[in-house]
Design a protein around this motif. Structure first.
Motif: not given
Length: 193
Positions: A59-62, A119-121, A128-130
């Motif tokens: 779900r996190d990837a989507l 951190e694995t999400s 990260a850049s934001m």
């Protein structure tokens, strides 16, 4: 031969499926929040759940794919605000945009808040850049003595997530005014001395 592998380009039908999945995920998240049924997303896109999971294994990837452009825009806005005359006003303006973006889907503030700790999400990596750009705004405001020096970026994000979550829970008349008021109170508390 260099021994390296090169990614094969995505087939046209796979690209179309991926784009339909993203379109339908946005619609489902608009309607039902980030906990929308992934099975429904796949069905709305006209594909099986296996196709959804081939493109987006979690779900996190989507969610990360749906939000990536928004995160990129927020990161670019933070970088642009580094040139603003008032470091505090720049930080406040960006945090307001961030809070508004964080409430675009029901349940998003909780999902984003959880990524600070995981951190694995996929969302953690995408943010990260934001986060780095926002931290630069915070440091600049602290160096100018316009924002208290003892505040960390994680604490600031946690506070803004809390306000965004409260705003998300209390939608209704004048909810935009409520968000501004809550953020205003937070920003007053962040002022140095």
């Amino acid at each position: 031969m260099d021994g390296g592998t090169t990614a094969r380009p995505m087939r046209a039908d796979a690209r179309r499926n991926r784009e339909r999945l993203l379109t339908e995920a946005r619609a489902a998240f608009d309607q039902d929040g980030v906990s929308a049924s992934l099975e429904d997303v796949a069905a709305r896109a006209g594909v099986g759940i296996g196709t959804l999971y081939r493109h987006f294994p979690t779900r996190d990837a989507l969610l990360e794919a749906v939000l990536r452009e928004r995160f990129d825009v927020l990161g670019a806005e933070a970088h642009a605000l580094l040139g603003h005359d008032s470091p505090r006003e720049a930080l406040v303006a960006w945090l307001r945009r961030f809070a508004e973006a964080g409430t675009s889907y029901r349940g998003l503030t909780a999902a984003l808040s959880a990524t600070l700790q995981d951190e694995t999400s996929a969302l953690h990596a995408s943010c990260a850049s934001m986060r780095t750009a926002a931290e630069a705004l915070l440091i600049r405001a602290q160096r100018s003595a316009e924002v208290r020096a003892d505040l960390t970026a994680v604490e600031l994000f946690t506070l803004v997530f809390g306000i965004a979550w409260a705003h998300e829970q209390a939608r209704g008349p004048d909810s935009g005014g409520r968000l501004d008021r809550l953020l205003g109170l937070l920003f007053d508390g962040l002022s140095a001395g």
